[in-house]
Design a protein around this motif. Structure first.
Motif, PDB file in Angstrom:
ATOM      1  N   TYR A 152      -5.581   3.152  -5.555  1.00 61.55           N
ATOM      2  CA  TYR A 152      -5.726   3.687  -4.197  1.00 61.55           C
ATOM      3  C   TYR A 152      -7.172   4.063  -3.875  1.00 61.55           C
ATOM      4  CZ  TYR A 152      -4.978   6.447  -0.017  1.00 61.55           C
ATOM      5  OH  TYR A 152      -5.032   6.921   1.267  1.00 61.55           O
ATOM      6  N   ASN A 190     -10.006   4.440   1.929  1.00 62.99           N
ATOM      7  CA  ASN A 190      -8.820   5.217   1.562  1.00 62.99           C
ATOM      8  C   ASN A 190      -9.221   6.595   1.050  1.00 62.99           C
ATOM      9  OD1 ASN A 190      -7.093   3.143   2.208  1.00 62.99           O
ATOM     10  ND2 ASN A 190      -6.806   2.452   0.097  1.00 62.99           N
ATOM     11  N   VAL A 241      -1.051   8.286  -2.374  1.00 61.22           N
ATOM     12  CA  VAL A 241      -1.117   7.477  -3.585  1.00 61.22           C
ATOM     13  C   VAL A 241       0.239   6.838  -3.882  1.00 61.22           C
ATOM     14  CG1 VAL A 241      -1.479   7.559  -6.076  1.00 61.22           C
ATOM     15  CG2 VAL A 241      -3.029   8.786  -4.558  1.00 61.22           C
ATOM     16  N   ALA A 253       1.073   4.034  -1.306  1.00 62.49           N
ATOM     17  CA  ALA A 253       0.258   2.849  -1.574  1.00 62.49           C
ATOM     18  C   ALA A 253       0.746   2.123  -2.822  1.00 62.49           C
ATOM     19  CB  ALA A 253      -1.211   3.243  -1.731  1.00 62.49           C
TER      20      ALA A 253
END
Length: 762
Positions: A314, A320, A371, A374
């Motif tokens: 991530y 991000n 996290v 993703a």
């Protein structure tokens, strides 16, 4: 085909140029605003020269972010997650300073603290620009995630890749931690969770049912059973083990690993996810080979299997990282504002929410959510067979703000958006997926025990034992009554409120798990009996049983076996417990069976204490600082939910088939031969172990029979017959999963009921 490639290449080039231009303009604007940031020489430059400098700096920063950032994040995987989130700003600022040094003639310069601000703003602008170009281009987002998934699955054996959409579908289990059945239905009806509401309203979509937890209604017990098939000997979230003199806590990595080992040893099964599975954000691995934020495997080593590897996947994208870091800060500010407003308005009940809590909340509601989501999206594109992910945001907020508070409702809204994203991506993956939504427990509201009565459960135990208590507790009515009871029981005054004989003994260990309390006497070997406790502390049991904040106690009697004690001298042998009368009547169906089951655990506490429960208001009194709690019996905490696609076999049909099989096995068994325990009577889905059997059946229906696994099978390896090696998690004489052919269940005799007004089916 060629035209499509050129079109995509052109779109990508345009997007890169646009992001570069936006970043350069941002640098120019910030150079004009911030006094410690410059893009010109000391003598000044022309507009063209300054623009060229900004473009150079933006390009250098972009390249460094793309090339150096992933290396930095991988090197920092050993850093705790909370610290890694805070380091994002520092790392970004450092990259910007390096980029400015690369500008010719030394025209770029910034103070270190200013560089952090400039880098954060640039990353945010670049992310927003890139998103704006791709907002109507689902393929662009899909390709981005596909590349992430490809990097993850490099090195996987070819036969473990996911099949096409024409093959068997995969399954995604999303656990909404702490969201009770009634809370989910209310949120869907109020429009807070439109994705869930859509699933319930669609006649061909999902079905919803509540299920009943064990006495220990908390994540440690529920998720262990859901993922590993057994929560035997897990009496609470935390408990004391006399033989090792240790306190087991479900949220400690060492304890979680030991709990997982015991469950695997008992079931001889690696877990729900042993066949090409992924475990994301959970306490336990479920036997999965792909792990991210898995507590029990936090210290595990090995490429592709470390629990923190999900962070790299991530945070390797600086956009991000910046977006999550900014959201983290916003959540901290939001929590401080909400808690300040609650204090100003004198909202009750209320608990303290200062110290590190705003940061803990932000980690649970932002970092972990981002996290985990993703990681799940990457698993979908990787074509994994089974994915189990836990989203803990609601549970964390509800503990401190209340399960029905506006703060908790806002979290449900954001969780629904995450579900919508997962569902949308699942429609675009190479493999078809079914989404199963479930929870591990609910939450029951109520003022804390200490807030209501002015002393903690530990204070009450010490007062009832004739031991010293803090001065703040001495002035309470409960402590005064306890001291009086001690004097009466001993038939003599207690000097200074302390029994000298009791003071020489080891102090009792008092642990709290929501509204469930556990009291252990470490210097009494094995499980202490009621008679032993009465000889040592003659007023303790009566003090606890008759306290208005306590519903009932469970203790072992040498004469009558285990008994349940309640107010007014109520005493019921455990074999005679009833849900309709006696101390457990207010706790509803299944309470007696849950208590009887826990009584068989080797590590059940000497005294098990369940708080009072008011069925009129649904409130309990937590023995911890929580105004939304779970862990014992009483109210919504014992009523989580299971939401599944209609194409899967109904859980009640699975339970009915198991019950019939158990009855048939019992009839045909030889004398002394052990058979599997029958399904608990009373209808519905009872216990987390039953949920595990349902989820296992669903996986078998789509993927065919399960096969034995070797040691590497714990990490998702292929089928062989070799068991786990000694010392490995799940090591045991027959720790391989047994192959079993799946026969279709007969069609149910009842008609499929239509959802009622709340979207719940009977």
């Amino acid at each position: 085909m060629a035209d499509g490639k050129w079109r995509r290449a052109g779109a990508t080039l345009i997007r890169v140029i646009a992001v570069w231009a936006a970043s350069a303009l941002t640098l120019l604007a910030l150079a004009g605003i911030l006094p410690d940031f410059q893009l010109q020489s000391d003598d000044g430059d022309t507009i063209t020269r300054t623009a060229f400098t900004a473009a150079w700096g933006a390009g250098a920063f972009g390249l460094l972010s793309a090339l150096v950032w992933p290396v930095l994040v991988r090197a920092l995987l050993i850093v705790p997650a909370l610290v890694l989130g805070a380091l994002v700003f520092f790392l970004n600022g450092s990259l910007l300073l390096i980029a400015l040094r690369l500008i010719p003639d030394g025209r770029g310069d910034a103070a270190p603290e200013t560089a952090v601000v400039v880098a954060a703003v640039m990353s945010a602008v670049a992310s927003a620009t890139s998103t704006a170009f791709a907002v109507r281009d689902d393929d662009a987002y899909r390709r981005r995630l596909s590349r992430l998934a490809y990097r993850r699955r490099r090195g996987r054996p070819a036969d473990q890749g996911g099949p096409g959409r024409e093959g068997p579908p995969g399954t995604v289990f999303i656990q909404l931690d702490g969201v009770g059945h009634d809370a989910l239905v209310a949120a869907a009806a109020a429009g807070l969770m439109p994705t869930v509401a859509g699933w319930l309203a669609d006649s061909s979509g999902h079905r919803l049912t509540p299920w009943r937890t064990d006495w220990s209604s908390q994540t440690g017990a529920s998720q262990l059973a859901i993922l590993h098939g057994s929560n035997h000997d897990v009496p609470a979230f935390r408990w004391y083990e006399k033989e090792t003199r240790t306190v087991m806590v479900s949220s400690r990595p060492a304890s979680a690993l030991e709990m997982q080992r015991r469950a695997i040893e008992r079931t001889r099964d690696g877990g729900l996810l042993t066949i090409d599975g992924a475990s994301r954000g959970n306490l336990f691995s479920g036997g999965a080979g792909q792990l991210a934020l898995v507590l029990s495997m936090a210290a595990r080593r090995g490429k592709g299997s470390r629990s923190r590897a999900g962070y790299f996947a991530y945070f390797s994208d600086p956009a991000n990282a910046t977006r999550t870091a900014l959201s983290f800060v916003a959540e901290v500010v939001r929590e401080i504002g909400q808690s300040t407003r609650a204090r100003a308005r004198k909202v009750t009940p209320r608990v303290k929410r200062g110290g590190l809590y705003p940061f803990i909340r932000a980690f649970a509601t932002v970092v972990e959510r981002d996290v985990v989501v993703a990681a799940v999206l990457g698993d979908l594109f990787a074509g994994r067979t089974a994915v189990y992910a836990d989203l803990v945001a609601y549970d964390e907020v509800a503990h401190h703000s209340g399960p029905h508070s506006r703060d908790a409702e806002k979290v449900l809204e954001r969780l629904d958006r995450s579900l919508a994203l997962i569902a949308k991506i699942a429609d675009r993956t190479p493999r078809a997926y079914r989404i199963v939504l479930l929870s591990d427990h609910g939450q029951s509201p109520g003022e804390t025990f200490a807030g209501k009565y002015g002393l903690t459960l530990k204070d009450l135990v010490r007062a009832g034992s004739g031991l010293p208590v803090p001065r703040r507790a001495q002035r309470t009515r409960s402590a005064s009554e306890a001291r009086d009871a001690v004097r009466i029981a001993l038939h003599r005054p207690v000097e200074g409120g302390v029994d000298e004989q009791a003071a020489k003994l080891s102090d009792p260990i008092v642990l709290a798990s929501g509204n469930l309390g556990l009291i252990s006497f470490p210097d009494i070997g094995g499980r202490a009996s009621r008679e032993q406790i009465d000889r040592r502390h003659p007023a303790l049991l009566s003090t606890l049983a008759n306290h208005p904040g306590i519903g009932f106690l469970l203790v072992r009697s040498e004469e009558h076996g285990s008994v349940v004690l309640g107010p007014g001298g109520a005493e019921v042998p455990i074999a005679e417990l009833s849900d309709q009368e006696g101390p457990l009547a207010v706790f509803g169906a299944g309470a007696a069976d849950a208590v009887r089951r826990t009584d068989t655990f080797p590590h059940v506490a000497d005294i098990m204490v369940n708080s009072m429960y008011d069925p009129g208001t649904g409130t309990v009194h937590a023995f911890e600082e929580q105004i939304g709690s779970h862990g014992g019996l009483g109210g919504e905490q014992s009523r989580p939910f299971l939401l599944w696609p209609r194409g899967l076999t109904d859980p009640l049909d699975i339970m009915a088939a198991e019950s019939a099989e158990s009855a048939e096995s019992a009839e045909s068994a030889e004398p002394g031969e052990s058979v599997s325990a029958p399904v608990p009577p009373g209808g519905g889905l009872v216990g987390a172990e039953a949920v595990h059997r349902v989820l296992t059946r669903w996986l078998q229906e789509s993927s065919g029979p399960q096969v034995p696994l070797r040691a590497e099978g714990f990490a998702g390896a292929g089928p062989v017959d070799e068991p786990f090696p000694p010392g490995a998690p799940g090591a045991g004489p027959t720790a391989a999963r047994t192959a079993r052919a799946i026969e279709p269940l007969p069609p149910p005799n009842r008609q499929d009921p239509a959802p009622d007004a709340t979207g719940t089916t009977a």
